[in-house]
Design an enzyme around this catalytic site. Structure first.
Site, PDB file in Angstrom:
ATOM      1  N   VAL A 121       5.413  -0.752   2.595  1.00  0.00           N
ATOM      2  CA  VAL A 121       4.318  -0.897   3.544  1.00  0.00           C
ATOM      3  C   VAL A 121       3.233  -1.770   2.927  1.00  0.00           C
ATOM      4  O   VAL A 121       2.835  -1.556   1.775  1.00  0.00           O
ATOM      5  CB  VAL A 121       3.757   0.494   3.944  1.00  0.00           C
TER       6      VAL A 121
ATOM      7  N   ILE B  81       0.814  -1.227   0.000  1.00  0.00           N
ATOM      8  CA  ILE B  81       0.000   0.000   0.000  1.00  0.00           C
ATOM      9  C   ILE B  81       0.840   1.267   0.000  1.00  0.00           C
ATOM     10  O   ILE B  81       0.313   2.366  -0.118  1.00  0.00           O
ATOM     11  CB  ILE B  81      -0.975   0.037   1.209  1.00  0.00           C
ATOM     12  N   GLY B  82       2.147   1.136   0.118  1.00  0.00           N
ATOM     13  CA  GLY B  82       2.995   2.331   0.084  1.00  0.00           C
ATOM     14  C   GLY B  82       4.453   1.938   0.033  1.00  0.00           C
ATOM     15  O   GLY B  82       4.825   0.811   0.334  1.00  0.00           O
ATOM     16  N   ARG B  83       5.268   2.908  -0.358  1.00  0.00           N
ATOM     17  CA  ARG B  83       6.703   2.639  -0.496  1.00  0.00           C
ATOM     18  C   ARG B  83       7.457   3.937  -0.295  1.00  0.00           C
ATOM     19  O   ARG B  83       7.081   4.982  -0.822  1.00  0.00           O
ATOM     20  CB  ARG B  83       6.928   2.109  -1.929  1.00  0.00           C
ATOM     21  N   GLY B  84       8.529   3.909   0.502  1.00  0.00           N
ATOM     22  CA  GLY B  84       9.378   5.081   0.697  1.00  0.00           C
ATOM     23  C   GLY B  84      10.808   4.708   0.362  1.00  0.00           C
ATOM     24  O   GLY B  84      11.056   3.667  -0.235  1.00  0.00           O
ATOM     25  N   ARG B  85      11.766   5.564   0.770  1.00  0.00           N
ATOM     26  CA  ARG B  85      13.173   5.285   0.466  1.00  0.00           C
ATOM     27  C   ARG B  85      13.649   4.021   1.161  1.00  0.00           C
ATOM     28  O   ARG B  85      14.468   3.287   0.645  1.00  0.00           O
ATOM     29  CB  ARG B  85      14.053   6.452   0.957  1.00  0.00           C
ATOM     30  N   PHE B  86      13.152   3.780   2.371  1.00  0.00           N
ATOM     31  CA  PHE B  86      13.663   2.661   3.158  1.00  0.00           C
ATOM     32  C   PHE B  86      12.634   1.557   3.359  1.00  0.00           C
ATOM     33  O   PHE B  86      13.002   0.426   3.640  1.00  0.00           O
ATOM     34  CB  PHE B  86      14.108   3.143   4.546  1.00  0.00           C
ATOM     35  N   GLY B  87      11.376   1.885   3.250  1.00  0.00           N
ATOM     36  CA  GLY B  87      10.354   0.929   3.658  1.00  0.00           C
ATOM     37  C   GLY B  87       9.317   0.616   2.599  1.00  0.00           C
ATOM     38  O   GLY B  87       8.958   1.470   1.791  1.00  0.00           O
TER      39      GLY B  87
ATOM     40  N   ASP C 292      10.888  15.336   9.707  1.00  0.00           N
ATOM     41  CA  ASP C 292      10.504  15.073   8.309  1.00  0.00           C
ATOM     42  C   ASP C 292       8.997  15.246   8.121  1.00  0.00           C
ATOM     43  O   ASP C 292       8.330  14.400   7.515  1.00  0.00           O
ATOM     44  CB  ASP C 292      10.971  13.672   7.892  1.00  0.00           C
TER      45      ASP C 292
HETATM   46  N1  LIG Z   1       0.415   2.812   8.535  1.00  0.00           N
HETATM   47  C1  LIG Z   1       0.281   3.047   7.240  1.00  0.00           C
HETATM   48  N2  LIG Z   1      -0.900   2.813   6.623  1.00  0.00           N
HETATM   49  C2  LIG Z   1      -1.029   3.062   5.279  1.00  0.00           C
HETATM   50  N3  LIG Z   1      -0.046   3.549   4.486  1.00  0.00           N
HETATM   51  C3  LIG Z   1       1.145   3.798   5.064  1.00  0.00           C
HETATM   52  C4  LIG Z   1       1.372   3.555   6.452  1.00  0.00           C
HETATM   53  N4  LIG Z   1       2.653   3.904   6.734  1.00  0.00           N
HETATM   54  C5  LIG Z   1       3.186   4.337   5.586  1.00  0.00           C
HETATM   55  N5  LIG Z   1       2.296   4.266   4.561  1.00  0.00           N
HETATM   56  C6  LIG Z   1       2.522   4.650   3.158  1.00  0.00           C
HETATM   57  O1  LIG Z   1       3.800   4.205   2.761  1.00  0.00           O
HETATM   58  C7  LIG Z   1       4.620   5.315   2.329  1.00  0.00           C
HETATM   59  C8  LIG Z   1       6.051   5.068   2.804  1.00  0.00           C
HETATM   60  O2  LIG Z   1       6.074   4.974   4.215  1.00  0.00           O
HETATM   61  P1  LIG Z   1       7.171   5.736   5.074  1.00  0.00           P
HETATM   62  O3  LIG Z   1       7.154   7.192   4.721  1.00  0.00           O
HETATM   63  O4  LIG Z   1       6.965   5.419   6.518  1.00  0.00           O
HETATM   64  O5  LIG Z   1       8.502   5.020   4.514  1.00  0.00           O
HETATM   65  P2  LIG Z   1       9.987   5.531   4.486  1.00  0.00           P
HETATM   66  O6  LIG Z   1      10.776   4.601   3.614  1.00  0.00           O
HETATM   67  O7  LIG Z   1      10.486   5.707   5.892  1.00  0.00           O
HETATM   68  O8  LIG Z   1       9.777   6.933   3.788  1.00  0.00           O
HETATM   69  P3  LIG Z   1      10.751   8.122   3.416  1.00  0.00           P
HETATM   70  O9  LIG Z   1      11.153   7.874   2.010  1.00  0.00           O
HETATM   71  O10 LIG Z   1       9.873   9.353   3.547  1.00  0.00           O
HETATM   72  O11 LIG Z   1      11.868   8.112   4.421  1.00  0.00           O
HETATM   73  C9  LIG Z   1       3.967   6.550   2.964  1.00  0.00           C
HETATM   74  O12 LIG Z   1       4.169   7.713   2.177  1.00  0.00           O
HETATM   75  C10 LIG Z   1       2.504   6.166   2.998  1.00  0.00           C
HETATM   76  O13 LIG Z   1       1.874   6.474   1.762  1.00  0.00           O
END
Ligand SMILES: Nc1ncnc2c1ncn2[C@@H]1O[C@H](COP(=O)(O)OP(=O)(O)OP(=O)(O)O)[C@@H](O)[C@H]1O
Length: 307
Positions: free
Chosen positions: A23, A15-21, A141
């Site tokens: 989801v 349901i989501g994706r960031g630089r490190f994670g 952030d």
């Molecule tokens: N609890 C959640 N429920 C639904 N979607 C989520 C949840 N947590 C994160 N997401 C989705 O996943 C995306 C990436 O999560 P998150 O920002 O925590 O990852 P990250 O890799 O730490 O990000 P960044 O690149 O900002 O450091 C978020 O922008 C959001 O859209």
């Protein structure tokens, strides 16, 4: 994926994706893995340890995120952590699920928000930020992508991967290091100076501007240009967009996007605003006139709505 995680949860779609994670939605397989029967689905954020390396490791201590989330939980406007699992390649955090579009997607799809809606969101955001600061935590952030909404439409501040614990009051430690996202980062961070929790108020001010305008206040074609604009901190309100925005909202933006951190509003100055708007508060009373009354009424309605 760790066996223990798969034993406790059914792992579903991304349901989501960031630089490190990455989801994913997940479903508890045992009652003990579920926070309550009212939450049939949760989210699991899997942080790839190999993606967190070198400079990133300085700004993203793997254990900071679960540690800070546990320290701050529970709070109605913060994402709650329910479980954590670790294997050789990943750290998995089981979190509340936020299944409504995040603030970035909401503004991208519908454009600038009406003032009462922006005020409702800002009230919840500042309530979360004030809670962090009272516990000596700086988020570092704050941006629309990290502002999520649960199924009831309640704001949940997410992504504590860049957070730092500085302690409180006179004992608070100063931070250093460029951490954050170019459009949202405060000038003292870009300048390489020591900084404190007010950087979150700056970022929240940029979020407020984005909600009202649909674009950030300090822009550029590259990160370097954006940083230059942030350092100049020349706040403008293009009439084509801001003609219909109240003077009170612009005053508030000036107080949040104040280059001098010592003169910038603190998150605590918003707490009456977050709990039940207190009209004695200086930034509210200073507005004066009909627009102040209008904003107060809007915020009262908004605050009642979120309680
Ligand atoms: N609890 C959640 N429920 C639904 N979607 C989520 C949840 N947590 C994160 N997401 C989705 O996943 C995306 C990436 O999560 P998150 O920002 O925590 O990852 P990250 O890799 O730490 O990000 P960044 O690149 O900002 O450091 C978020 O922008 C959001 O859209």
């Amino acid at each position: 994926m760790t066996e223990a995680l798969k034993r406790d949860y059914r792992i579903c779609e991304e349901i989501g994706r960031g630089r490190f994670g990455v989801v994913r939605r997940c479903e508890p397989l045992y009652p003990s893995a579920a926070p309550s029967s009212a939450a049939p689905s949760l989210a699991v954020k899997s942080i790839d340890k190999s993606a967190v390396s070198g400079d990133d490791l300085d700004s993203h201590c793997l254990l900071t995120e679960p540690k800070v989330m546990s320290l701050l939980s529970p709070h109605p406007n913060l994402l709650r952590i329910h479980n954590a699992y670790e294997d050789s390649s990943h750290l998995h955090l089981v979190l509340d699920l936020c299944d409504s579009p995040d603030l970035h997607r909401a503004v991208a799809s519908s454009g600038p928000l009406p003032e009462p809606e922006a005020a409702r969101i800002l009230a919840q955001l500042m309530r979360a930020v004030a809670h962090c600061h009272r516990h000596g935590v700086v988020h570092r952030d704050i941006k629309p992508e990290n502002i999520l909404f649960d199924s009831r439409g309640r704001l949940r501040l997410a992504d504590f991967g860049s957070a730092e614990v500085i302690g409180g009051g006179e004992q608070a430690a100063a931070l250093r290091g460029v951490v954050g996202t170019p459009h949202y980062v405060a000038p003292e961070v870009v300048a390489g100076r020591e900084y404190g929790e007010k950087v979150d108020v700056w970022s929240a001010g940029v979020v407020l501007y984005v909600m009202l305008a649909g674009f950030p206040p300090f822009r550029g074609e590259s990160a370097v240009e954006i940083f230059g604009a942030v350092l100049r901190a020349n706040l403008r309100f293009p009439p084509r967009v801001f003609r219909s925005v109240s003077a009170a909202a612009k005053d508030l933006l000036r107080m949040m996007l104040c280059r001098d951190a010592s003169r910038r509003l603190s998150a605590d100055q918003f707490s009456p605003f977050g709990n039940m708007l207190d009209a004695r508060h200086p930034w509210v009373t200073n507005y004066g006139g009909a627009e102040a009354t209008e904003l107060i009424i809007q915020l009262r309605i908004s605050t009642v709505y979120i309680l």
